[in-house]
Write a protein that holds these residues in place. Structure first.
Motif, PDB file in Angstrom:
ATOM      1  N   ARG A 156      37.543  36.481  48.782  1.00 43.61           N
ATOM      2  CA  ARG A 156      36.961  35.610  47.766  1.00 43.61           C
ATOM      3  C   ARG A 156      38.060  34.716  47.188  1.00 43.61           C
ATOM      4  NH1 ARG A 156      32.524  37.184  49.580  1.00 43.61           N
ATOM      5  NH2 ARG A 156      31.430  38.960  48.759  1.00 43.61           N
ATOM      6  N   ILE A 157      37.652  33.675  46.465  1.00 42.52           N
ATOM      7  CA  ILE A 157      38.608  32.719  45.901  1.00 42.52           C
ATOM      8  C   ILE A 157      39.515  33.393  44.869  1.00 42.52           C
ATOM      9  CG2 ILE A 157      37.058  31.866  44.102  1.00 42.52           C
ATOM     10  CD1 ILE A 157      39.574  29.776  46.119  1.00 42.52           C
ATOM     11  N   TRP A 158      39.000  34.359  44.126  1.00 42.41           N
ATOM     12  CA  TRP A 158      39.839  35.029  43.127  1.00 42.41           C
ATOM     13  C   TRP A 158      40.884  35.928  43.787  1.00 42.41           C
ATOM     14  CZ3 TRP A 158      39.734  40.304  43.077  1.00 42.41           C
ATOM     15  CH2 TRP A 158      38.629  40.919  43.648  1.00 42.41           C
ATOM     16  N   GLN A 159      40.694  36.275  45.060  1.00 40.43           N
ATOM     17  CA  GLN A 159      41.707  37.019  45.787  1.00 40.43           C
ATOM     18  C   GLN A 159      42.723  36.073  46.419  1.00 40.43           C
ATOM     19  OE1 GLN A 159      38.812  38.973  48.276  1.00 40.43           O
ATOM     20  NE2 GLN A 159      39.479  40.979  47.532  1.00 40.43           N
ATOM     21  N   ALA A 201      43.471  32.770  45.468  1.00 44.92           N
ATOM     22  CA  ALA A 201      44.186  31.842  44.577  1.00 44.92           C
ATOM     23  C   ALA A 201      45.566  32.360  44.160  1.00 44.92           C
ATOM     24  CB  ALA A 201      43.322  31.512  43.369  1.00 44.92           C
ATOM     25  N   PRO A 202      45.709  33.597  43.660  1.00 44.80           N
ATOM     26  CA  PRO A 202      47.060  34.035  43.284  1.00 44.80           C
ATOM     27  C   PRO A 202      48.014  34.155  44.469  1.00 44.80           C
ATOM     28  CG  PRO A 202      45.461  35.787  42.875  1.00 44.80           C
ATOM     29  CD  PRO A 202      44.703  34.594  43.314  1.00 44.80           C
TER      30      PRO A 202
END
Length: 146
Positions: free
Chosen positions: A48-51, A53-54
């Motif tokens: 997912r994007i939240w995984q 992005a960082p």
């Protein structure tokens, strides 16, 4: 709204003779039964994007910290900043590999987890040689700064 007698007439219900014609002794006729459809209830396993992005931000910061001192030679502290950037880049790469492995992705040429296939030693040797070559080039470049 006042309470009153209910409308007991059922306008949409077919007469009992028509219903009896559609039923067989053991249930409804075969043509009335809808085909079964298999649907996967679990969501697809993907990053997912939240995984992502960082991981991407950490890799970008680390690579910039590594590239700028090497390209522009920022005095005596350049080698230290470059090595710190290289360390941050490797941390981001490891973090990304662990996240990808968690959702089921593998490296090209390597079998999926739980498949029972054996590792090909040539692919492992290629990955080790590629990684060793990149580390050797990075250390050689930093050593040339001195």
């Amino acid at each position: 709204m006042e309470a009153g007698p209910r409308d007991t007439e059922q306008h949409d219900v077919p007469p009992p003779q028509e219903i009896a014609g559609r039923l067989s002794p053991d249930g409804p006729d075969e043509q009335d039964v809808a085909p079964e459809v298999e649907v996967e209830l679990r969501p697809a396993r993907r990053l997912r994007i939240w995984q992502l992005a960082p991981i991407i931000m950490l890799a970008a910061v680390g690579s910039l910290m590594f590239a700028f001192p090497l390209a522009f030679e920022f005095g005596d502290g350049g080698a230290v900043v470059a090595m710190l950037g290289l360390l941050i880049s490797f941390c981001a790469a490891g973090w990304g590999m662990m996240a990808a492995r968690r959702v089921g992705h593998t490296w090209p040429g390597l079998p999926a987890r739980g498949s029972g296939d054996r590792l090909d030693w040539r692919v492992i040797a290629l990955y080790v040689a590629l990684g060793g070559g990149l580390v050797a080039l990075a250390v050689w470049r930093v050593a040339r700064l001195r």
